[in-house]
Design a protein around this motif. Structure first.
Motif, short mmCIF file in Angstrom:
data_model
loop_
_atom_site.label_atom_id
_atom_site.label_comp_id
_atom_site.label_asym_id
_atom_site.label_seq_id
_atom_site.Cartn_x
_atom_site.Cartn_y
_atom_site.Cartn_z
N SER A 289 0.82 -1.22 0.00
CA SER A 289 0.00 0.00 0.00
C SER A 289 0.85 1.26 0.00
CB SER A 289 -0.96 0.00 1.21
OG SER A 289 -1.82 -1.11 1.16
N GLY A 290 1.92 1.24 -0.78
CA GLY A 290 2.79 2.40 -0.92
C GLY A 290 3.94 2.47 0.06
N VAL A 291 3.96 1.57 1.05
CA VAL A 291 5.02 1.56 2.06
C VAL A 291 6.13 0.62 1.59
CG1 VAL A 291 5.58 1.00 4.46
CG2 VAL A 291 3.36 2.03 3.89
N PHE A 292 7.36 1.11 1.54
CA PHE A 292 8.49 0.28 1.12
C PHE A 292 8.55 -1.00 1.96
CE2 PHE A 292 10.41 4.26 -0.53
CZ PHE A 292 10.95 3.80 -1.73
N LEU A 293 8.63 -2.15 1.29
CA LEU A 293 8.99 -3.39 1.98
C LEU A 293 10.50 -3.60 1.93
CD1 LEU A 293 6.20 -5.94 0.94
CD2 LEU A 293 6.55 -4.87 3.18
N SER A 294 11.11 -3.17 0.86
CA SER A 294 12.57 -3.29 0.72
C SER A 294 13.25 -2.17 1.48
CB SER A 294 12.97 -3.24 -0.75
OG SER A 294 14.37 -3.10 -0.88
N HIS A 295 13.91 -2.51 2.59
CA HIS A 295 14.65 -1.49 3.34
C HIS A 295 15.82 -0.95 2.53
CE1 HIS A 295 12.06 -2.60 6.49
NE2 HIS A 295 12.79 -3.53 7.07
N ALA A 296 16.40 -1.78 1.69
CA ALA A 296 17.51 -1.35 0.85
C ALA A 296 17.04 -0.31 -0.17
CB ALA A 296 18.13 -2.54 0.14
#
Length: 330
Positions: free
Chosen positions: A156-163
């Motif tokens: 929902s628009g929130v980065f899952l990839s911290h990198a």
């Protein structure tokens, strides 16, 4: 020395609790040289995002938002204070995002700039985002949501990839201006995540002079209750009674202290496989500037009851509860 600290979330890392605390303690913080300005009706500074996009409701827009950054610099960049700004919307990745290079340019009058970004393990993060979104919007079944999020790299628009989020920050800020923190580590500290955030923002802060540091905002239903409520309402938005009824059944079947999850154990494994190695690589990338940086494993606690372990008893009890409720309605 004039400092500015941007607390940029991420989402679902106690940001609302932190912002509510900062707003309640605005005067006490000011006495310690920490300025948390009142910008709009929300405790967080979400209205600052209108400089780059208009994804937020119009009610978040600040009067004179076009020159708000110039106003903040004029007011505080020549003072011996720490200007603290907080909004998780700074870290949103999709469908629109902040121009990080432009943001850094707008802060150039300050002698020191620091970005604080709290990262949560992706299994817990995705679940928490789904719970939050499902309270106000139509959402697909969790199975589809997980698959879509893994394919897109965001929930929902929130980065899952911290990198990928870190690379996004580097578009405007130097590595030494960025402080990445582990949500799991910060929330477990004796002073809690609110105290830890303040200590990172201003190391000389006197926490004892402030109010209670307890985290209390935005409490969610048990994840299994969200799972049930969404399935009951599909394809609509669950009403409050659905969450309440399902939560009652969760407590009865699983116990009041039980940890549940709307994720399947296979989905937790898939999230681990997608992000664990990337997280390790990010820790290695930060070693020179942040040698103590840590990220929690991509996992849920071992005792968590995942979706596949809820069992038929839960769904039978839910059906009985719904039937009993229907008999009591006029």
């Amino acid at each position: 020395m004039a400092r500015v600290v941007l607390h940029i979330g991420t989402h679902k890392t106690a940001t609302t609790a932190i912002q509510d605390f900062l707003a309640r303690n605005r005067e006490a913080l000011a006495r310690q040289g920490i300025v948390y300005p009142a910008l709009g009706p929300q405790s967080g500074h979400h209205g600052l995002m209108f400089t780059w996009h208009d994804l937020l409701p119009p009610s978040y827009r600040l009067p004179g938002s076009d020159d708000i950054w110039e106003t903040l610099s004029r007011q505080w960049a020549d003072k011996d204070v720490t200007l603290l700004l907080s909004s998780e919307e700074f870290s949103r990745g999709y469908p629109s995002r902040v121009d990080m290079a432009d943001l850094r340019r707008r802060l150039s009058a300050f002698e020191e700039v620091r970005v604080i970004c709290v990262l949560r393990n992706q299994a817990a993060l995705l679940q928490s985002v789904y719970q939050e979104v499902s309270r106000q919007h139509k959402v697909p079944p969790i199975e589809s949501y997980v698959n879509r999020s893994l394919a897109a790299g965001h929930a929902s628009g929130v980065f899952l990839s911290h990198a990928a989020l870190y690379d996004f920050l580097l578009e405007g800020f130097a590595p030494e201006e960025i402080l990445l923190l582990s949500y799991e580590q910060e929330v477990a500290a004796p002073e809690g995540i609110i105290g830890r955030l303040l200590a990172h923002a201003s190391p000389a802060v006197d926490l004892a002079a402030l109010g209670s540091l307890e985290q209390s905002s935005n409490a969610s239903s048990p994840p299994a209750a969200t799972l049930a409520a969404v399935r009951l309402a599909h394809p609509g938005i669950p009403e409050a009674w659905a969450f309440q009824t399902a939560a009652k059944v969760v407590q009865r079947v699983c116990g009041s202290e039980a940890r549940t999850s709307l994720l399947h154990s296979r989905e937790v494994v898939a999230l681990h496989d997608a992000f664990a190695a990337e997280n390790d690589a990010l820790v290695a990338r930060r070693r020179d500037v942040q040698p103590d940086f840590f990220l929690a494993p991509v996992a849920l606690r071992p005792e968590t009851i995942t979706r596949d372990k809820l069992g038929a008893q839960f769904w039978m009890q839910l059906a009985r509860e719904l039937y009993a409720a229907s008999l009591s309605r006029p």
